[in-house]
Design an enzyme around this catalytic site. Structure first.
Site, PDB file in Angstrom:
ATOM      1  N   TYR A  58       0.811  -1.221   0.000  1.00  0.00           N
ATOM      2  CA  TYR A  58       0.000   0.000   0.000  1.00  0.00           C
ATOM      3  C   TYR A  58       0.845   1.271   0.000  1.00  0.00           C
ATOM      4  CZ  TYR A  58      -3.815  -3.058   1.740  1.00  0.00           C
ATOM      5  OH  TYR A  58      -4.746  -4.049   1.919  1.00  0.00           O
ATOM      6  N   HIS A 115      -0.811 -11.816   1.730  1.00  0.00           N
ATOM      7  CA  HIS A 115      -1.717 -10.792   1.203  1.00  0.00           C
ATOM      8  C   HIS A 115      -2.340 -11.180  -0.138  1.00  0.00           C
ATOM      9  CE1 HIS A 115      -2.065  -6.159   0.229  1.00  0.00           C
ATOM     10  NE2 HIS A 115      -3.214  -6.783   0.142  1.00  0.00           N
TER      11      HIS A 115
END
Ligand SMILES: NC(=O)c1ccc[n+]([C@@H]2O[C@H](COP(=O)([O-])OP(=O)(O)OC[C@H]3O[C@@H](n4cnc5c(N)ncnc54)[C@H](OP(=O)(O)O)[C@@H]3O)[C@@H](O)[C@H]2O)c1
Length: 308
Positions: A58, A115
């Protein structure tokens, strides 16, 4: 802010988790300044949010690190993630964990996830990464190991079903919203039996915050014959008109809060006023029984959209 025990981790987590990813990335995706982003983080912490989710992918770990720098570490639950695409050998995983620790300014990560694992790659990713994560756990760098699904493509939770079969993960992150409630059947029943911690993502995302996107998603569902009788336009207007919700996002967060087996509802925003609204929503009572019934009737069989 309500707190819930995050399954077998025993961690006392705030119902709202501040989401560092999604389309807003705390404002990084919308050109907000660092000080504006830090204001969002402080505002969440001041309201009693103790759970913050981020990921190496991110780019928000460093600003989260700055935002929490003055906060007592033992009052925070930090969740971050390793993207399988960024390498899975021991050196690569160690490097990622060390970089996340440095970015966050801490010496341990409460929950470290694999993830966005695709269903087909689940076995090979877990085979490579899990033994390394266990060593890092023994070293005290990670407290609990979690896994997150790639909900945009895996809208029926095929990866998480495999993960629950293996029972290796203390925490799972699963997509759930009022348009796709399928996690209730396939995931939440099992996590409750297994006492696995549950983080909800996609409570609002795009379709439930943008009427134009909602219309597109409704058209898609109608074309797939999943919601044959519903109008494309204004299908959810009754939530505000009849059910007393302040807005569709208000209804959407409350819908997730009151779903059985949910521990933390992640909320991602770039907007401090939205954050305040969302905190208020997660403090509110359930939607009326008749509204929940109507939502189940409308979307209870849907498992083909994420709401993105
Ligand atoms: N596979 C994974 O691991 C994965 C994937 C996706 C997400 N996540 C995690 O889950 C978190 C939650 O997902 P998400 O960020 O997509 O969150 P979300 O809370 O479902 O939706 C956030 C979106 O809704 C908008 N929004 C939020 N509150 C609003 C309000 N009150 N009124 C109108 N619009 C509102 C935000 O825009 P504004 O900025 O304008 O508020 C943002 O675009 C992420 O931040 C990330 O931490 C993980």
């Amino acid at each position: 802010m309500e707190q819930r025990i995050l399954g077998r981790t025993g961690l006392n987590a705030s119902l709202m988790g501040l989401g560092g990813g999604g389309h807003s990335r705390l404002g990084m995706a919308k050109d907000k300044s660092e000080s504006e982003i830090i204001r969002i983080i402080h505002s969440a912490l001041d309201a009693g949010v103790n759970f913050i989710d981020t990921a190496e992918a991110y780019g928000t770990e460093p600003v989260v690190g700055k935002g929490i720098a003055a906060w007592p570490r033992d009052q925070l639950i930090l969740s971050t993630k390793k993207s399988p695409g960024r390498g899975l050998n021991e050196d690569e995983i160690r490097h990622s964990v060390e970089r996340s620790l440095g970015n966050l300014g801490t010496d341990y990560i409460d929950i470290y996830h694999l993830h966005g694992v695709p269903p087909k790659e689940y076995s090979s990713i877990v085979e490579q990464a899990y033994p390394v994560l266990e060593v890092l756990q023994q070293e005290g760098k990670i407290r609990f190991i979690g896994i997150t699904e790639r909900f945009e493509r895996d809208t029926g939770h095929r990866m998480l079903e495999q993960a629950l079969d293996d029972d290796l993960f203390d925490v799972v992150m699963v997509g759930l919203n009022l348009l796709n409630q399928s996690a209730r059947r396939s995931i939440l029943k099992r996590t409750q039996q297994m006492n696995v911690g549950v983080l909800i993502m996609f409570a609002v995302r795009s379709a439930l915050s943008d009427p134009a996107r909602l219309k597109e998603v409704m058209a898609l569902l109608k074309a797939e014959n999943q919601v044959a009788d519903l109008p494309e336009e204004g299908a959810l207007d009754f939530l505000v008109a009849d059910a007393g919700a302040d807005s569709i996002p208000d209804a959407a967060y409350r819908f997730c809060k009151h779903e059985e087996g949910v521990h933390v509802v992640l909320s991602g925003t770039s907007n401090i006023d939205h954050l305040a609204d969302n905190i208020r929503s997660l403090d509110r009572e359930p939607l009326p029984e008749a509204t929940l019934h109507r939502l189940h009737e409308m979307f209870g069989e849907v498992d083909s959209v994420s709401g993105s």
